[in-house]
Scaffold this active site. Structure first.
Site, PDB file in Angstrom:
ATOM      1  N   PHE A  91       1.238   9.714   3.116  1.00  0.00           N
ATOM      2  CA  PHE A  91       1.551   9.768   4.524  1.00  0.00           C
ATOM      3  C   PHE A  91       2.351   8.552   4.991  1.00  0.00           C
ATOM      4  O   PHE A  91       3.227   8.643   5.833  1.00  0.00           O
ATOM      5  CB  PHE A  91       0.221   9.890   5.279  1.00  0.00           C
TER       6      PHE A  91
ATOM      7  N   ASN B 247       3.750   4.272   3.762  1.00  0.00           N
ATOM      8  CA  ASN B 247       3.744   3.098   2.905  1.00  0.00           C
ATOM      9  C   ASN B 247       3.483   1.881   3.776  1.00  0.00           C
ATOM     10  O   ASN B 247       3.914   1.834   4.920  1.00  0.00           O
ATOM     11  CB  ASN B 247       5.094   2.914   2.215  1.00  0.00           C
ATOM     12  N   VAL B 248       2.803   0.915   3.205  1.00  0.00           N
ATOM     13  CA  VAL B 248       2.534  -0.287   3.983  1.00  0.00           C
ATOM     14  C   VAL B 248       3.181  -1.493   3.311  1.00  0.00           C
ATOM     15  O   VAL B 248       3.094  -1.658   2.095  1.00  0.00           O
ATOM     16  CB  VAL B 248       1.018  -0.521   4.149  1.00  0.00           C
TER      17      VAL B 248
ATOM     18  N   ASP C 144     -12.599   9.726  13.909  1.00  0.00           N
ATOM     19  CA  ASP C 144     -12.622   9.466  12.472  1.00  0.00           C
ATOM     20  C   ASP C 144     -13.195   8.080  12.181  1.00  0.00           C
ATOM     21  O   ASP C 144     -12.644   7.324  11.384  1.00  0.00           O
ATOM     22  CB  ASP C 144     -11.224   9.619  11.868  1.00  0.00           C
TER      23      ASP C 144
ATOM     24  N   GLY D 123       0.841  -1.192   0.000  1.00  0.00           N
ATOM     25  CA  GLY D 123       0.000   0.000   0.000  1.00  0.00           C
ATOM     26  C   GLY D 123       0.869   1.233   0.000  1.00  0.00           C
ATOM     27  O   GLY D 123       1.981   1.220   0.513  1.00  0.00           O
TER      28      GLY D 123
ATOM     29  N   GLY E 204       0.698   5.614   0.182  1.00  0.00           N
ATOM     30  CA  GLY E 204      -0.026   6.879   0.257  1.00  0.00           C
ATOM     31  C   GLY E 204       0.986   7.985   0.477  1.00  0.00           C
ATOM     32  O   GLY E 204       2.183   7.728   0.539  1.00  0.00           O
TER      33      GLY E 204
END
Lengths: 359, 420
Positions: free
Chosen positions: A26, A28-29, A137, A22, A24
């Protein structure tokens, strides 16, 4: 080597980082495994970048809360270590989330399933609130699902402690569709009841298979809410006219909107309606909700491992837009925090690859 | 406030302990990882000091060689007697702790939670590092900066550095990471102020409670809590124990009467331990808090700081040959890693595509690009109303805008603003 660096190395050595799954702005995965046990984990590498204000607040919040919270219905932080100037969070591996389930139209969701997901979410939330933490959230794609079907609350980038009398908090939290009216009207003093509203809207979404109140702007959000549920009166919500951003709105009559969740049965309808009370004080608390008759009458909640799940397990899909912009926006020159919201930025290049599988 | 917390305290013999059921505190990282007995603290610090002396000695030699290579003169390392002792380190730390407190209160006007958290960070940092390795001159501001962020009172860098003499933003950013690492990325500190509020509320549940006396005791108790922050109390006792001791120092009669009533009502196991044991803990704590009240001798501190200049780890002092060497090595390493990464990425792309199917590009058909989560604009259509200062409040700050506006905070309840 410094003592702290040694400890860090010991922690880092416990894990093997695998392929990236993943990405983004903000974080990484990566997929990962624990060396000794072979246990599968997700390693979330937070990008530090060249922030002039140092470590990112969102990352700090996430780490701060996940370090303390241990509950079967909250994502587990197995470890934290750093490589160079990057923080790596080792999280339990979770393969899907509630949003994917809602959107997978091949799946049939039954009352007992909704009950089960709600029950697990509320258990996690009750624990969170008991520990003095607001999530701020909650939405279907922050409710992750483990291989054995357990629901886990994730993404603590907007979480904070609450309960300090007089403490002012921002109202720019919770993704709009799941945001309660008191925040839309600018309330700066609020409590766990904001999370409960989100749970209520998520519950409706589970039945309806579409967002309950998909407002396009903050104003539109209020309008949709009132069109659906009627404009609040002084009787049902005393004092709402005193809220900082209150503005008179068209009077919409009360409607039996709950017919759309009739499949939940009388108790289910009652439970959701009490979570979606306009007056935050009248809303069910997580603890009260857990004791609601909805969860004790038949049918019994589905056992987690029997809950419907999307078939394609590791199916990559696009990140929600706010995931792209999780980085704090600093163009105002004075903001260091991520908002629960995102500007309407569509990444234009193919570089921003979206492969969101979990957080 | 189960007794097991204080069992770390080795100073008294332990009778059968009664343990309260798990509370949120018992699940905290503070409870898990940051409790010590006084003797553990001592041996930890001694070991750290010894190790640092060795490192400094070794590095001083290396620096000498490096300097010679560059053709510079170099003074011989100081004889071993002038290295800092554990006591010296503690005194210096104590000085910087009180500095931190002053700066947070008067410099930034931030509330207790920031002060308490920053000071805990500083103390925790020096359980893993020696002042000979990392000078508190930089670590102290970094702890404040970090604590302000983790407690939701962020200060912008451009507002932050001017409050300190000769402090560079880069130094903060560089050490922020080292500090976080030393804290094991555990940022939530359970501070005693919250527990004090709890006691203040519970004291009023006593029949015919003297509300006036309770009110009066709070502000006084807060000054004792400030003193406790300069001691090791938080490593040995629970936040609730510390705050009860502070209250008892403020008004002994009030607390003793309350405990008398509480134990009568709830029996032996109130608070998870017997009254006798609780009072023992309180007495021990009160003595410890009193030590936090003693004035520091400025001259001694100055003298220690002077000696520290000669026995700091050269590898961590900007400008030394070793420092430059270390930085260069780091830069090289980073560059090499980057190159390796780019290579990997290139290789990985094809590999990944095979495993996970096609790369998803956010712009596909029109239907696909419909945003799933709502698109939101920044709520800037109305002026934010947080930019006001309330002289007697808890400190105001507009969280959304990150503006930071000081407030006097809890400690000033019942005082006028000028008192600070």
């Amino acid at each position: 080597m410094d003592l702290a660096a040694e400890e860090n190395k010991r922690r880092a050595d416990r894990w093997i980082k695998g392929i990236k799954v993943g990405e983004g702005t903000f974080a990484n995965v990566y997929k990962g495994t624990e060396k000794v046990t072979g246990r599968q984990v997700a390693i979330k590498k937070i990008k530090i970048g060249e922030m002039k204000d140092g470590l990112d607040m969102t990352a700090l919040r996430e780490v701060k809360f996940l370090q303390e919270l241990r509950h079967p219905n909250i994502i587990e932080l197995c470890d934290v270590f750093s490589v160079k100037q990057n923080i790596n969070l080792v999280l339990e591996f979770l393969d899907t989330d509630l949003e994917a389930i809602i959107r997978d139209k091949d799946l049939i969701i039954q009352q007992a399933d909704v009950k089960s997901w709600m029950l697990m979410t509320l258990r996690g939330l009750e624990y969170l609130h008991r520990n003095g933490v607001l999530h701020r959230d909650l939405k279907p794609n922050n409710l992750l699902i483990s291989a054995d079907g357990l629901t886990k609350i994730a993404d603590f980038g907007l979480a904070r402690e609450f309960g300090d009398p007089g403490q002012r908090m921002t109202c720019q939290v919770i993704t709009r569709w799941y945001r309660p009216p008191e925040l839309l009207w600018g309330s700066r003093h609020y409590s766990s009841s904001v999370d409960m509203w989100s749970v209520g809207t998520i519950c409706v979404e589970l039945v309806w298979r579409a967002p309950f109140l998909p407002g396009e702007t903050d104003l539109d959000q209020l309008k949709r809410t009132f069109e659906m549920m009627g404009t609040p009166t002084d009787d049902e919500w005393p004092g709402h006219k005193e809220l900082p951003d209150y503005h008179p709105t068209a009077m919409h009559p009360k409607q039996p909107w709950w017919t759309i969740i009739a499949p939940l049965g009388a108790e289910g309808v009652e439970c959701v309606r009490e979570m979606l009370k306009y007056d935050p004080k009248a809303r069910l608390t997580a603890e009260q909700a857990l004791q609601h008759r909805f969860f004790s009458v038949l049918p019994r909640p589905t056992a987690p491992r029997l809950l419907p799940k999307p078939k394609a397990e590791l199916r990559p899909r696009a990140l929600a837009p706010d995931e792209f912009t999780g980085k704090p926006r600093v163009e105002n020159g004075n903001s260091m925090k991520r908002k629960a919201e995102s500007p309407a930025v569509e990444p234009s290049d193919g570089k921003r690859v979206a492969r969101r599988l979990f957080v | 406030m189960a007794d097991e917390q204080a069992e770390a305290s080795s100073s008294s013999a332990w009778s059968k302990t009664l343990v309260a059921g798990p509370s949120p505190y018992h699940e905290s990282s503070q409870y898990r990882d940051w409790r010590y007995s006084p003797s553990q603290l001592t041996s930890l610090r001694e070991a750290l000091n010894k190790k640092s002396v060795e490192v400094v000695t070794r590095n001083t030699e290396l620096e000498k060689e490096a300097q010679k290579k560059l053709g510079h003169d170099f003074q011989d390392p100081p004889p071993l007697t002038s290295y800092l002792s554990v006591q010296d380190e503690q005194l210096l730390l104590r000085f910087y702790l009180s500095q931190a407190s002053t700066i947070i209160r008067q410099g930034f006007g931030l509330p207790e939670v920031v002060e308490s958290t920053a000071m805990s960070y500083l103390k925790r940092f020096y359980l893993k590092n020696s002042v000979m390795e990392w000078h508190p001159r930089i670590i102290m501001p970094t702890c404040i900066y970090l604590a302000a962020k983790t407690t939701n009172y962020p200060v912008l860098m451009e507002h932050f550095t001017p409050k300190f003499a000769k402090l560079d933003a880069q130094e903060i950013i560089d050490t922020e990471f080292v500090v976080s690492q030393s804290l094991s990325f555990q940022f939530w500190v359970r501070t005693p102020e919250k527990a004090l509020r709890g006691w203040a509320l519970d004291l009023q549940t006593k029949p015919k409670a003297d509300v006036k006396a309770v009110k009066k005791s709070i502000s006084s108790a807060l000054t004792f809590l400030s003193a406790s922050r300069l001691t090791d109390a938080e490593f040995i006792f629970t936040p609730s124990q510390i705050s009860l001791a502070a209250l008892r120092l403020a008004d002994r009669g009030l607390v003793d009467e309350y405990l008398e009533w509480k134990y009568e009502e709830n029996g032996e196991t109130t608070f998870g331990l017997t009254k006798g044991r609780l009072v023992e803990i309180l007495v021990e704590l009160e003595a410890m808090i009193e030590t936090g009240k003693t004035e520091l001798d400025r001259k001694t501190v100055k003298d220690i700081d002077k000696r520290l200049k000669q026995c700091s780890n050269p590898a961590k002092i900007p400008g030394t040959a070793l420092y430059i060497q270390r930085k260069e090595e780091q830069a090289k390493e980073v560059a090499a890693q980057k190159a390796e990464k780019t290579l990997k990425l290139k290789e990985g792309m094809s590999d990944r595509d095979m495993v996970f199917g096609d790369v998803i590009r956010p712009t596909q058909s029109k239907k696909d690009t419909k945003t799933w989560s709502p698109r939101v604009t920044m709520g800037s259509d109305r002026p934010l109303d947080g930019a006001k200062m309330e002289p007697s409040g808890m400190g105001l700050k507009d969280e959304a805008m990150g503006n930071l506006i000081g407030g006097a905070g809890l400690r000033d309840i019942g005082k006028t603003h000028e008192d600070i």
